[in-house]
Write a protein that holds these residues in place. Structure first.
Motif, PDB file in Angstrom:
ATOM      1  N   MET A  49     105.357  25.370 -34.251  1.00  0.00           N
ATOM      2  CA  MET A  49     104.247  24.611 -34.835  1.00  0.00           C
ATOM      3  C   MET A  49     104.679  23.175 -35.119  1.00  0.00           C
ATOM      4  SD  MET A  49     103.306  27.640 -37.473  1.00  0.00           S
ATOM      5  CE  MET A  49     101.817  27.117 -38.267  1.00  0.00           C
TER       6      MET A  49
ATOM      7  N   TYR B 146      93.376  32.475 -30.484  1.00  0.00           N
ATOM      8  CA  TYR B 146      92.903  33.210 -31.652  1.00  0.00           C
ATOM      9  C   TYR B 146      91.489  33.787 -31.460  1.00  0.00           C
ATOM     10  CZ  TYR B 146      91.364  33.991 -36.441  1.00  0.00           C
ATOM     11  OH  TYR B 146      90.845  34.546 -37.575  1.00  0.00           O
TER      12      TYR B 146
ATOM     13  N   VAL C  18     102.811  30.454 -30.696  1.00  0.00           N
ATOM     14  CA  VAL C  18     102.036  30.630 -31.934  1.00  0.00           C
ATOM     15  C   VAL C  18     100.530  30.737 -31.675  1.00  0.00           C
ATOM     16  CG1 VAL C  18     103.732  29.694 -33.558  1.00  0.00           C
ATOM     17  CG2 VAL C  18     102.074  28.148 -32.489  1.00  0.00           C
TER      18      VAL C  18
ATOM     19  N   GLY D 175      97.084  32.515 -31.652  1.00  0.00           N
ATOM     20  CA  GLY D 175      96.634  33.575 -32.562  1.00  0.00           C
ATOM     21  C   GLY D 175      97.122  33.337 -33.963  1.00  0.00           C
ATOM     22  N   ARG D 176      97.343  34.401 -34.715  1.00  0.00           N
ATOM     23  CA  ARG D 176      97.727  34.237 -36.115  1.00  0.00           C
ATOM     24  C   ARG D 176      98.950  35.031 -36.516  1.00  0.00           C
ATOM     25  NH1 ARG D 176      94.855  30.635 -35.577  1.00  0.00           N
ATOM     26  NH2 ARG D 176      93.054  29.973 -36.818  1.00  0.00           N
ATOM     27  N   MET D 177      99.661  35.592 -35.555  1.00  0.00           N
ATOM     28  CA  MET D 177     100.930  36.231 -35.910  1.00  0.00           C
ATOM     29  C   MET D 177     101.826  36.213 -34.675  1.00  0.00           C
ATOM     30  SD  MET D 177      99.981  40.263 -36.064  1.00  0.00           S
ATOM     31  CE  MET D 177      99.131  41.088 -34.734  1.00  0.00           C
TER      32      MET D 177
ATOM     33  N   GLY E 235      89.161  31.054 -26.324  1.00  0.00           N
ATOM     34  CA  GLY E 235      89.359  31.083 -27.780  1.00  0.00           C
ATOM     35  C   GLY E 235      90.656  30.449 -28.234  1.00  0.00           C
TER      36      GLY E 235
ATOM     37  N   ASN F  42      92.726  26.741 -28.973  1.00  0.00           N
ATOM     38  CA  ASN F  42      92.372  25.365 -29.289  1.00  0.00           C
ATOM     39  C   ASN F  42      93.638  24.520 -29.504  1.00  0.00           C
ATOM     40  OD1 ASN F  42      91.334  22.984 -30.354  1.00  0.00           O
ATOM     41  ND2 ASN F  42      89.671  24.008 -31.437  1.00  0.00           N
ATOM     42  N   ASP F  43      94.290  24.694 -30.643  1.00  0.00           N
ATOM     43  CA  ASP F  43      95.463  23.849 -30.943  1.00  0.00           C
ATOM     44  C   ASP F  43      96.544  23.943 -29.871  1.00  0.00           C
ATOM     45  OD1 ASP F  43      94.241  23.201 -33.296  1.00  0.00           O
ATOM     46  OD2 ASP F  43      95.386  24.603 -34.519  1.00  0.00           O
TER      47      ASP F  43
ATOM     48  N   LYS G  26      84.460  28.982 -26.029  1.00  0.00           N
ATOM     49  CA  LYS G  26      84.447  29.028 -27.493  1.00  0.00           C
ATOM     50  C   LYS G  26      82.995  29.002 -27.954  1.00  0.00           C
ATOM     51  CE  LYS G  26      86.442  25.427 -29.557  1.00  0.00           C
ATOM     52  NZ  LYS G  26      85.512  24.724 -30.454  1.00  0.00           N
ATOM     53  N   ARG G  27      82.763  29.298 -29.228  1.00  0.00           N
ATOM     54  CA  ARG G  27      81.378  29.477 -29.657  1.00  0.00           C
ATOM     55  C   ARG G  27      80.618  28.167 -29.847  1.00  0.00           C
ATOM     56  NH1 ARG G  27      83.048  32.657 -34.763  1.00  0.00           N
ATOM     57  NH2 ARG G  27      84.270  30.749 -34.723  1.00  0.00           N
ATOM     58  N   GLY G  28      81.348  27.115 -30.214  1.00  0.00           N
ATOM     59  CA  GLY G  28      80.663  25.842 -30.484  1.00  0.00           C
ATOM     60  C   GLY G  28      81.673  24.735 -30.668  1.00  0.00           C
TER      61      GLY G  28
ATOM     62  N   GLY H  74      83.611  24.305 -33.238  1.00  0.00           N
ATOM     63  CA  GLY H  74      84.578  24.678 -34.280  1.00  0.00           C
ATOM     64  C   GLY H  74      85.996  24.235 -33.951  1.00  0.00           C
TER      65      GLY H  74
ATOM     66  N   PHE I  47      93.009  26.109 -36.058  1.00  0.00           N
ATOM     67  CA  PHE I  47      93.728  26.281 -37.315  1.00  0.00           C
ATOM     68  C   PHE I  47      94.112  24.949 -37.962  1.00  0.00           C
ATOM     69  CE2 PHE I  47      98.248  26.269 -38.659  1.00  0.00           C
ATOM     70  CZ  PHE I  47      98.077  26.806 -39.916  1.00  0.00           C
TER      71      PHE I  47
ATOM     72  N   ASP J  39      80.481  33.665 -27.673  1.00  0.00           N
ATOM     73  CA  ASP J  39      81.528  34.572 -28.136  1.00  0.00           C
ATOM     74  C   ASP J  39      82.377  34.974 -26.918  1.00  0.00           C
ATOM     75  OD1 ASP J  39      82.570  36.721 -30.098  1.00  0.00           O
ATOM     76  OD2 ASP J  39      81.991  37.836 -28.306  1.00  0.00           O
ATOM     77  N   ALA J  40      83.688  35.036 -27.111  1.00  0.00           N
ATOM     78  CA  ALA J  40      84.580  35.247 -25.969  1.00  0.00           C
ATOM     79  C   ALA J  40      84.232  36.515 -25.189  1.00  0.00           C
ATOM     80  CB  ALA J  40      86.028  35.301 -26.456  1.00  0.00           C
TER      81      ALA J  40
HETATM   82  P1  NAP Z   1      93.074  27.988 -32.914  1.00  0.00           P
HETATM   83  O1  NAP Z   1      93.635  26.624 -32.704  1.00  0.00           O
HETATM   84  O2  NAP Z   1      93.057  28.532 -34.278  1.00  0.00           O
HETATM   85  O3  NAP Z   1      91.591  27.958 -32.298  1.00  0.00           O
HETATM   86  C1  NAP Z   1      90.848  29.107 -32.148  1.00  0.00           C
HETATM   87  C2  NAP Z   1      89.507  28.733 -31.554  1.00  0.00           C
HETATM   88  O4  NAP Z   1      88.859  29.968 -31.244  1.00  0.00           O
HETATM   89  C3  NAP Z   1      88.607  27.977 -32.499  1.00  0.00           C
HETATM   90  O5  NAP Z   1      88.535  26.625 -32.143  1.00  0.00           O
HETATM   91  C4  NAP Z   1      87.235  28.694 -32.413  1.00  0.00           C
HETATM   92  O6  NAP Z   1      86.237  27.753 -31.991  1.00  0.00           O
HETATM   93  C5  NAP Z   1      87.455  29.743 -31.328  1.00  0.00           C
HETATM   94  N1  NAP Z   1      86.860  31.044 -31.666  1.00  0.00           N
HETATM   95  C6  NAP Z   1      86.839  31.687 -32.850  1.00  0.00           C
HETATM   96  N2  NAP Z   1      86.177  32.843 -32.755  1.00  0.00           N
HETATM   97  C7  NAP Z   1      85.760  32.945 -31.470  1.00  0.00           C
HETATM   98  C8  NAP Z   1      85.029  33.925 -30.748  1.00  0.00           C
HETATM   99  N3  NAP Z   1      84.566  35.033 -31.328  1.00  0.00           N
HETATM  100  N4  NAP Z   1      84.797  33.704 -29.436  1.00  0.00           N
HETATM  101  C9  NAP Z   1      85.224  32.575 -28.825  1.00  0.00           C
HETATM  102  N5  NAP Z   1      85.935  31.628 -29.473  1.00  0.00           N
HETATM  103  C10 NAP Z   1      86.197  31.803 -30.773  1.00  0.00           C
HETATM  104  O7  NAP Z   1      93.811  29.057 -31.990  1.00  0.00           O
HETATM  105  P2  NAP Z   1      95.111  28.951 -31.083  1.00  0.00           P
HETATM  106  O8  NAP Z   1      94.914  27.932 -30.011  1.00  0.00           O
HETATM  107  O9  NAP Z   1      95.437  30.347 -30.720  1.00  0.00           O
HETATM  108  O10 NAP Z   1      96.222  28.355 -32.030  1.00  0.00           O
HETATM  109  C11 NAP Z   1      96.791  29.093 -33.089  1.00  0.00           C
HETATM  110  C12 NAP Z   1      96.946  28.208 -34.294  1.00  0.00           C
HETATM  111  O11 NAP Z   1      97.312  29.029 -35.410  1.00  0.00           O
HETATM  112  C13 NAP Z   1      98.034  27.158 -34.123  1.00  0.00           C
HETATM  113  O12 NAP Z   1      97.669  25.971 -34.757  1.00  0.00           O
HETATM  114  C14 NAP Z   1      99.214  27.802 -34.824  1.00  0.00           C
HETATM  115  O13 NAP Z   1     100.147  26.851 -35.291  1.00  0.00           O
HETATM  116  C15 NAP Z   1      98.518  28.527 -35.961  1.00  0.00           C
HETATM  117  N6  NAP Z   1      99.300  29.648 -36.501  1.00  0.00           N
HETATM  118  C16 NAP Z   1      99.779  30.602 -35.684  1.00  0.00           C
HETATM  119  C17 NAP Z   1     100.563  31.616 -36.188  1.00  0.00           C
HETATM  120  C18 NAP Z   1     101.167  32.677 -35.294  1.00  0.00           C
HETATM  121  O14 NAP Z   1     102.102  33.342 -35.709  1.00  0.00           O
HETATM  122  N7  NAP Z   1     100.650  32.868 -34.099  1.00  0.00           N
HETATM  123  C19 NAP Z   1     100.814  31.685 -37.556  1.00  0.00           C
HETATM  124  C20 NAP Z   1     100.255  30.703 -38.389  1.00  0.00           C
HETATM  125  C21 NAP Z   1      99.505  29.698 -37.843  1.00  0.00           C
HETATM  126  P3  NAP Z   1      84.696  28.058 -32.294  1.00  0.00           P
HETATM  127  O15 NAP Z   1      84.579  28.210 -33.766  1.00  0.00           O
HETATM  128  O16 NAP Z   1      83.959  26.872 -31.741  1.00  0.00           O
HETATM  129  O17 NAP Z   1      84.360  29.316 -31.567  1.00  0.00           O
END
Ligand code: NAP
Length: 465
Positions: free
Chosen positions: A264, A314, A346, A348-350, A388, A390-391, A423-425, A427, A430, A449-450
């Motif tokens: 991150m 995510y 990273v 998702g969220r884990m 789904g 973004n970052d 993605k949905r819109g 949004g 993280f 929705d994905a």
């Molecule tokens: P993200 O940056 O959190 O983006 C997720 C995107 O998914 C959102 O922009 C959202 O946009 C879209 N979304 C949400 N629900 C949806 C659905 N039902 N259908 C379609 N799209 C949907 O995700 P990421 O790219 O996976 O990045 C992960 C982030 O989490 C990073 O910033 C990372 O540092 C942080 N993080 C990760 C961990 C880990 O262990 N993996 C831990 C802590 C933090 P809409 O709302 O427009 O749909």
């Protein structure tokens, strides 16, 4: 069997358990062997538990044995039922809860030793007190992490001078800890009790201000601390299995925490003290407009591609779209398209979130690549399909020095000839910032929705013949 031979047998079992832990952990480092790694480590835990029970049966009173069996029954049943029922998206809070129990158990062992007052060995007393401190902080902190991820606590509690309050709690607790150790076994009940209250309070106070989305990193940190606490208590009880298991968990948890923070591009201090993702909303200086695409057009584009790289994020987890995504990938492969899955560490969220989801859907491991392996391939991809995420695909992390995520390694989706983003819109992810990828010339947004959007793509690819 004499008690000597039971003790020898127990020590040998601990050795076997330790070997199983280490080999299990080694196997967990690859998705191909990860499931068997979990089983090996679980077997190690079973061996250690049975060996300890065999020893206890030769020593404990009947009443204590009944208590012990009842505790194992209640704990085992609760873990079995909750483990079977938990949804994949709720896994982080489940881990937080189990982790908290580990820290709490280590603190409880120390509490028994300290309240009994029979320990006069200064080294043992220090170990017990340090283990108690770490275990209690990890216990209460993990419970707060659980409550946040479960949505039981929705607000991050912050106020001016909070760090000084936390520092004061830390210093007072350490003061009581010092009194407990220096009294060498004759410490009064109030000192020990206040020491525990302070440590528990510190875990709560430290975790309350941290944003919910940063919890996975915090849980990983508490996991490392729990391991350390168990290791310390292992010294106190002279239990080799606890020392080894605690050290292995402590080391693995520390490495995981570091890897997550690095992926991150943030320091641990920044995770613990910056309120990232809650205060940096908006911004990013992204100009330009997003261009939408219909699923039918996106389906045709992919069906006639040579190479498609799918990037899950995510949103895929939220929508539980993994099975549909694999169906789409198989369809494309049948069309002669080369399909690869690109996973950011990273996403998702884990840790391993996307790997777990894709494995659950049956995606073969040889189609899945991590960031270092796949990044050079985006230039030869006809379509990067972002689902789904973004970052982890935001080119500002590479190009824009003023971006809060500048320096974070990303998947180079922007280098593909075409990019389709589901993605949905509008949004944000993280980090709460806009994404420069979404307004590039070659990018098209497929809003929805994905799971629903991927289902439409499947129909479109089928219709493309
Ligand atoms: P993200 O940056 O959190 O983006 C997720 C995107 O998914 C959102 O922009 C959202 O946009 C879209 N979304 C949400 N629900 C949806 C659905 N039902 N259908 C379609 N799209 C949907 O995700 P990421 O790219 O996976 O990045 C992960 C982030 O989490 C990073 O910033 C990372 O540092 C942080 N993080 C990760 C961990 C880990 O262990 N993996 C831990 C802590 C933090 P809409 O709302 O427009 O749909």
């Amino acid at each position: 069997m004499s008690s000597f031979s039971i003790e020898t047998l127990t020590q040998l079992s601990y050795l076997a358990a330790a070997a199983l832990f280490i080999m299990g952990l080694k196997r967990m480092s690859s998705p191909v062997t990860a499931v068997s790694g979990v089983r090996w480590a679980g077997l190690g835990m079973l061996v250690a538990t049975l060996a300890t029970l065999a020893l206890i049966f030769t020593r404990a009173s009947q009443f204590n044995l009944i208590l012990l069996i009842a505790a194992i029954g209640v704990g085992g049943a609760a873990a079995w039922i909750s483990g079977k029922r938990v949804a994949m998206t709720d896994m982080p809070q489940m881990i937080a809860l189990y982790n908290g129990m580990g820290g709490g158990a280590a603190a409880a062992i120390a509490a028994v030793e300290l309240y009994r007052g029979s320990e006069t060995n200064l080294v043992h007393l220090t170990m017990a007190t340090v283990g108690a401190f770490i275990g209690a902080v990890s216990f209460s902190g993990s419970l707060i992490a659980f409550a946040k991820l479960q949505g039981l606590i929705t607000k991050s509690v912050r106020f001016g001078g909070q760090r000084f309050v936390n520092l004061a709690i830390l210093l007072v607790t350490l003061g009581f800890g010092f009194m407990v150790v220096s009294a060498t076994g004759s410490s009064g009940l109030p000192d020990i009790s206040l020491f525990f209250v302070g440590a528990l309070l510190l875990g709560i106070a430290m975790t309350l201000p941290i944003g919910g989305a940063d919890m996975p990193v915090v849980i990983s940190l508490y996991n490392a601390l729990t391991g350390l606490a168990v290791g310390f208590e292992g010294f106190v009880l002279d239990n080799a299995a606890m020392i080894i298991a605690g050290t292995v968990v402590g080391a693995a948890g520390t490495l995981l925490t570091q890897l997550m923070a690095k992926a991150m591009n943030r320091s641990l201090g920044n995770v613990l003290f910056s309120n990232f993702g809650e205060t940096s909303a908006g911004g990013g200086g992204v100009t330009g407009t997003q261009k939408a695409i219909e699923a039918s057009d996106a389906g045709v584009m992919m069906a006639y591609s040579q190479k498609v790289i799918i990037i899950p994020g995510y949103g895929l987890a939220v929508a539980q779209a993994q099975h549909k995504v694999w169906e789409l990938a198989q369809l494309l492969i049948d069309h002669g398209v080369q399909v690869r899955f690109a996973i950011h560490p990273v996403a998702g969220r884990m840790p391993g979130h996307m790997n777990v989801l894709l494995a659950e859907a049956g995606v073969p491991y040889d189609l899945i690549s991590d960031l270092d392996e796949i990044n050079a391939e985006f230039e030869t991809a006809d379509v990067a399909l972002v689902i789904g995420a973004n970052d982890v695909v935001n080119p500002d992390a590479r190009n824009n020095k003023s971006s809060p995520i500048y320096g974070m390694p990303i998947l180079n989706a922007d280098k593909a000839k075409n990019v389709i983003v589901i993605k949905r819109g509008q949004g944000q992810g993280f980090s709460g910032i806009d994404n420069a990828l979404f307004v590039l010339d070659q990018t098209r947004m497929l809003y929805g929705d994905a799971q629903a959007a991927v289902s439409q793509l499947i129909q479109a690819v089928k219709a493309a013949g």
